[in-house]
Scaffold this motif. Structure first.
Motif, mmCIF file in Angstrom:
data_model
loop_
_atom_site.group_PDB
_atom_site.id
_atom_site.type_symbol
_atom_site.label_atom_id
_atom_site.label_comp_id
_atom_site.label_asym_id
_atom_site.label_seq_id
_atom_site.Cartn_x
_atom_site.Cartn_y
_atom_site.Cartn_z
ATOM 1 N N THR A 276 -26.268 160.314 161.316
ATOM 2 C CA THR A 276 -25.506 159.931 160.123
ATOM 3 C C THR A 276 -24.705 161.111 159.588
ATOM 4 O O THR A 276 -23.554 160.953 159.167
ATOM 5 C CB THR A 276 -26.460 159.409 159.038
ATOM 6 N N SER A 278 -23.530 163.545 161.335
ATOM 7 C CA SER A 278 -22.396 163.721 162.247
ATOM 8 C C SER A 278 -21.317 162.684 161.983
ATOM 9 O O SER A 278 -20.123 162.989 162.037
ATOM 10 C CB SER A 278 -22.880 163.616 163.701
ATOM 11 N N ARG A 279 -21.727 161.450 161.690
ATOM 12 C CA ARG A 279 -20.740 160.410 161.384
ATOM 13 C C ARG A 279 -19.964 160.752 160.125
ATOM 14 O O ARG A 279 -18.748 160.539 160.051
ATOM 15 C CB ARG A 279 -21.442 159.060 161.213
ATOM 16 N N ILE A 283 -16.043 161.085 160.068
ATOM 17 C CA ILE A 283 -15.230 160.253 159.177
ATOM 18 C C ILE A 283 -14.290 161.125 158.358
ATOM 19 O O ILE A 283 -13.105 160.799 158.176
ATOM 20 C CB ILE A 283 -16.139 159.405 158.262
ATOM 21 N N ILE A 422 -17.367 159.328 166.383
ATOM 22 C CA ILE A 422 -18.164 158.357 165.624
ATOM 23 C C ILE A 422 -18.775 157.328 166.561
ATOM 24 O O ILE A 422 -19.953 156.955 166.442
ATOM 25 C CB ILE A 422 -17.294 157.675 164.552
ATOM 26 N N THR A 425 -21.875 158.659 168.195
ATOM 27 C CA THR A 425 -23.098 158.679 167.393
ATOM 28 C C THR A 425 -23.811 157.338 167.409
ATOM 29 O O THR A 425 -25.035 157.288 167.228
ATOM 30 C CB THR A 425 -22.782 159.072 165.947
#
Length: 574
Positions: A276, A278-279, A283, A422, A425
């Motif tokens: 999360t 990393s996302r 983003i 994304i 992940t």
């Protein structure tokens, strides 16, 4: 005194306050002939008592009921029969530097037999606040990372200014990396995090002011003349401070906050938290590239810089508030720090002692880094960091601008690269489930090296000047981000799992320093190349480094030791 009453040594009696409340028996009056309820064999605490508890000194031993009854009628309180061996084991555990952090030991611990607890973080609300704080901080960081290379690239048609900025930035991180890890460990987490956020914002503003000042001056005729101007020296210093602050914030968030908020003994929750985080970063990278492309396509670089400063100033109070919320939602577990400094340290300041302490810290960080059990996995990450050319970054941005690529294509390239990360992940958990965490890391490295090798072949074919070949070249780089981000997520958890929490920040800071050394070498190659026409040599070295990382990791995996198999016992067949 009744036989059921046992006294504890003064040094160990204080440990009773760490025991669960239901583990300490209370006097009973209902049935004096029966053993206390808390001492029956069905109680979960009974299994932790010494095997000799059934002897004459045991509270529940046969033949001692009369004595026990007499003791209870006397009004005395029975004590738990703790073995001195257990106390010595507990005390030795507290002295073990490889044991988890004292803060971590207070967190709720998941049961490995319960999949729900393994996947449930200890502090879910605090994790959500941390994600929001990272969203506010990373958004401004990535927007600025896309803004300043484009602005500097327009000042002179050369790779040299951007390469020199990158070179000195990586040099500062390489030299000060272990010191940063040690300093972060010695300061209270929340005030340190807030202070670093303010420092990073100030560095953004100073860098922006220097670039805007450069646009008001006559253009330099040569790249060397541009490098010798005073504003460029200030820009180098501000960029280095910005990057060092970013490294420090990353160490606190990834090696401290996330691990403690996920909880001890909850690997699934930790993996989800890492993914999360990393996302969130990706983003922000997508948003930064998209906003940058939109602004640059409609305005000149000066307008983009001013808007970037406005966004950075607006996000600062939000970031500070959310970090405080993380601590409030965990009831203040981050109010402590690991190493207390002497109150008279400032008055006893000695420059020679300070230099000696700094040198000792750097040597200690390098020793801990080299001796870690998952060193090859970390070195593979370092080799991947050699790839500074075939990745969305300052050099690629400069290369595309000098080749006449429109801002919209530039933004689409950066945004697509982040979107591919994304996607990685979300795919990584399935990949780990099918192959195991170690083999999944190898798959990510092999995929990245294959795609970057194909991109280099397209570039060396000489057809990069055609629009179709350029899109194929950029598309292969975008696709390679899938393997890159997969290994970034997996490699982070491998290093987190393979190192004790007490050494995590020092080893993490040293790893960043080693990675900066790798990027430093590639930036030196870019400085030597100077011209955009020599970009191909930097691209070939970047692809070769990723291939070397894949070979190193796969060789380590093929010769896995017993310690490695035990540490990652979830990977069958390794």
């Amino acid at each position: 005194m009744p036989a059921s009453i046992l006294s504890l040594p003064p040094s160990s009696s204080t440990l009773l306050r760490f025991l669960p409340r239901n583990a300490i028996p209370v006097p009973f009056a209902r049935n004096p002939g029966a053993p206390p309820r808390s001492l029956r064999s069905s109680n979960r605490f009974a299994g932790s008592c010494h095997t000799g508890a059934s002897s004459g000194t045991s509270l529940a031993g046969s033949g001692s009921e009369g004595a026990a009854a007499g003791g209870y009628e006397d009004g005395s309180l029975p004590f738990v029969n703790l073995s001195s061996d257990i106390l010595r084991a507990d005390l030795s555990l507290l002295k073990d530097e490889k044991a988890p952090s004292p803060l971590l030991t207070t967190l709720p611990k998941g049961n490995r037999g319960d999949g729900h607890l393994e996947s449930t973080p200890a502090y879910p609300s605090a994790l959500n606040a941390l994600y929001a704080a990272c969203l506010a901080g990373n958004a401004t960081e990535h927007l600025w990372n896309f803004t300043w290379p484009a602005a500097v690239a327009t000042l002179h048609q050369s790779l040299l200014p951007v390469a020199v900025l990158g070179f000195f930035t990586k040099l500062v991180v390489f030299v000060a990396g272990p010191l940063v890890g040690n300093l972060v460990s010695s300061l209270p987490r929340i005030p340190a995090y807030r202070s670093l956020t303010v420092i990073q914002t100030v560095a953004h503003l100073v860098s922006a002011a220097m670039i805007m000042h450069a646009f008001t001056l006559p253009r330099a005729s040569t790249a060397l003349e541009l490098l010798l101007r005073p504003w460029f020296a200030v820009l180098v210093a501000a960029t280095a401070v910005d990057r060092l602050s970013c490294v420090s914030l990353g160490i606190i968030a990834e090696r401290d906050f996330v691990v403690q908020l996920a909880g001890l003994g909850r690997p699934v929750a930790l993996a989800q938290a890492n993914a999360t985080l990393s996302r969130v970063d990706l983003i922000c990278e997508t948003a930064g590239a998209s906003i940058f492309a939109f602004l640059l396509s409609r305005n000149d670089p000066l307008i983009c810089i001013k808007l970037s400063c406005l966004i950075s100033l607006s996000a600062l109070p939000v970031h500070i508030f959310l970090v405080g919320s993380v601590n409030r939602l965990t009831h203040g577990i981050f109010d402590h720090h690991e190493h207390r400094r002497s109150t008279n340290a400032a008055s006893n300041f000695d420059i020679r002692r300070t230099v000696a302490d700094a040198s000792a810290t750097i040597r200690h960080g390098w020793r801990e880094y080299i001796s870690q059990p998952v060193l090859p996995a970390s070195l593979a990450y370092v080799l991947v960091c050699f790839n500074v050319a075939l990745a969305p970054g300052a050099l690629m941005t400069t290369f595309l601008i000098h080749n006449g690529v429109s801002p919209l294509v530039l933004g689409a390239f950066g945004g697509s690269s982040a979107l591919m990360g994304i996607l990685a992940t979300f795919m990584t958990p399935s990949l780990v489930k099918e192959l195991g965490i170690l083999k999944a890391g190898a798959a990510g490295l092999l995929a990245q090296s294959a795609l970057l090798g194909a991109a280099v072949l397209v570039y060396l074919s000489g057809s990069i000047s055609r629009r179709g070949a350029l899109f194929i070249f950029l598309g292969l780089i975008v696709a390679s981000r899938l393997g890159h981000m997969a290994y970034s997520v997996i490699g982070l958890q491998v290093v987190q799992t393979g190192n004790p929490i007490g050494k995590a920040k020092l080893i993490g800071a040293t790893e960043i320093a080693v990675a900066s050394l790798a990027e430093l070498g590639m930036m030196a190659v870019a400085v030597a190349a100077k011209d955009v026409s020599r970009f191909g040599s930097v691209a070939v070295l970047s692809a070769a480094a990723v291939l070397a990382a894949a070979c190193l990791y796969c060789g380590w995996l093929a010769n896995a030791t017993h310690e490695l198999k035990t540490l990652f016992r979830c990977d069958d067949g390794e």
